[in-house]
Design an enzyme around this catalytic site. Sequence first.
Site, PDB file in Angstrom:
ATOM      1  N   ASN A  14       0.832  -1.213   0.000  1.00 13.82           N
ATOM      2  CA  ASN A  14       0.000   0.000   0.000  1.00 13.82           C
ATOM      3  C   ASN A  14       0.860   1.255   0.000  1.00 13.82           C
ATOM      4  OD1 ASN A  14      -3.007  -0.502   0.096  1.00 13.82           O
ATOM      5  ND2 ASN A  14      -2.296  -1.999   1.611  1.00 13.82           N
ATOM      6  N   ARG A  62       3.925   0.260  25.597  1.00 10.26           N
ATOM      7  CA  ARG A  62       3.306   0.915  24.442  1.00 10.26           C
ATOM      8  C   ARG A  62       3.520   2.432  24.474  1.00 10.26           C
ATOM      9  NH1 ARG A  62       0.155  -1.968  21.056  1.00 10.26           N
ATOM     10  NH2 ARG A  62      -0.383  -3.780  22.290  1.00 10.26           N
ATOM     11  N   HIS A 106      -7.865  -0.390   6.292  1.00  8.93           N
ATOM     12  CA  HIS A 106      -8.252  -1.627   6.973  1.00  8.93           C
ATOM     13  C   HIS A 106      -8.922  -2.550   5.951  1.00  8.93           C
ATOM     14  CE1 HIS A 106      -9.440  -4.244  10.226  1.00  8.93           C
ATOM     15  NE2 HIS A 106     -10.646  -4.313   9.684  1.00  8.93           N
TER      16      HIS A 106
HETATM   17  C1  GRF Z   1      -3.220  -4.724   4.008  1.00  8.54           C
HETATM   18  O1  GRF Z   1      -4.210  -5.630   3.632  1.00  8.54           O
HETATM   19  C2  GRF Z   1      -3.735  -3.771   5.032  1.00  8.54           C
HETATM   20  O2  GRF Z   1      -5.036  -3.376   4.804  1.00  8.54           O
HETATM   21  C3  GRF Z   1      -3.642  -4.633   6.271  1.00  8.54           C
HETATM   22  O3  GRF Z   1      -2.426  -5.310   6.154  1.00  8.54           O
HETATM   23  C4  GRF Z   1      -2.105  -5.439   4.786  1.00  8.54           C
HETATM   24  C5  GRF Z   1      -0.789  -4.785   4.575  1.00  8.54           C
HETATM   25  O4  GRF Z   1      -0.305  -4.982   3.281  1.00  8.54           O
HETATM   26  N1  GRF Z   1      -3.797  -3.870   7.472  1.00  8.54           N
HETATM   27  P1  GRF Z   1       0.904  -4.127   2.733  1.00  8.54           P
HETATM   28  O5  GRF Z   1       1.991  -4.143   3.794  1.00  8.54           O
HETATM   29  O6  GRF Z   1       0.411  -2.741   2.435  1.00  8.54           O
HETATM   30  O7  GRF Z   1       1.353  -4.845   1.498  1.00  8.54           O
END
Ligand code: GRF
Length: 208
Positions: A14, A62, A106
């Site tokens: 992403n 945390r 998400h």
């Molecule tokens: C994605 O599906 C995101 O929505 C989820 O974890 C995955 C991460 O994928 N929280 P990337 O690291 O962006 O390839």
Amino acid sequence: MKNIVILISGRGSNMQAVVEADIPGARIAAVLSNNPDAAGLAWAAERGIATTALNHRDFADRDAFDSAMAELIDQHQPDLVVLAGFMRILTPAFCARYAGRMINIHPSLLPAFPGLHTHQRALDEGCRVAGCTIHFVTAVLDDGPIIAQGVVPVLDGDNADTLAARVLTAEHRLLPQAVADFVAGKLSVSGKRVQNPRSVAADAQLLV
Ligand code: GRF
């Protein structure tokens, strides 16, 4: 120019989609991770983007991790923080610090299936559609005002992996759009509702 700081924990596909979109008015100031082995860090570094890993295991709790991460983020004077597969629960103080300027992607159609194992849960429930949600981050996990949602069909014979791959194509289209809309000042929040001039129908056509 708006400074964007992207947080990842793993592959970073992403994050790559946002970088490759080359969004007008946006500068990817840094890619940060809680996981030193996150593959996306090397990808970003190869493109000359500042990268740093802050291993959460090196911190007592945390609060300590989030404070250190915030200090690091703030060095890049972010206009927007993008959680792109950042797999850490954040403290309320961290969420408050970036209120209105931190978004998360998400892999479910929220408010269905917050948390983990979203694809298997959608299959177990017999959902006909699945998808992804981009939302502003609040202190409640996977719960902030929704900016955009992408929908994909659940097909006969799907398993969690095939469904995840289909949803991921939607993620890669929607996240850069959402970042571009934020950067262009097109999003405004009223309660839980985000005023987003982008049409939902257009998103759906893109994604199915
Ligand atoms: C994605 O599906 C995101 O929505 C989820 O974890 C995955 C991460 O994928 N929280 P990337 O690291 O962006 O390839």
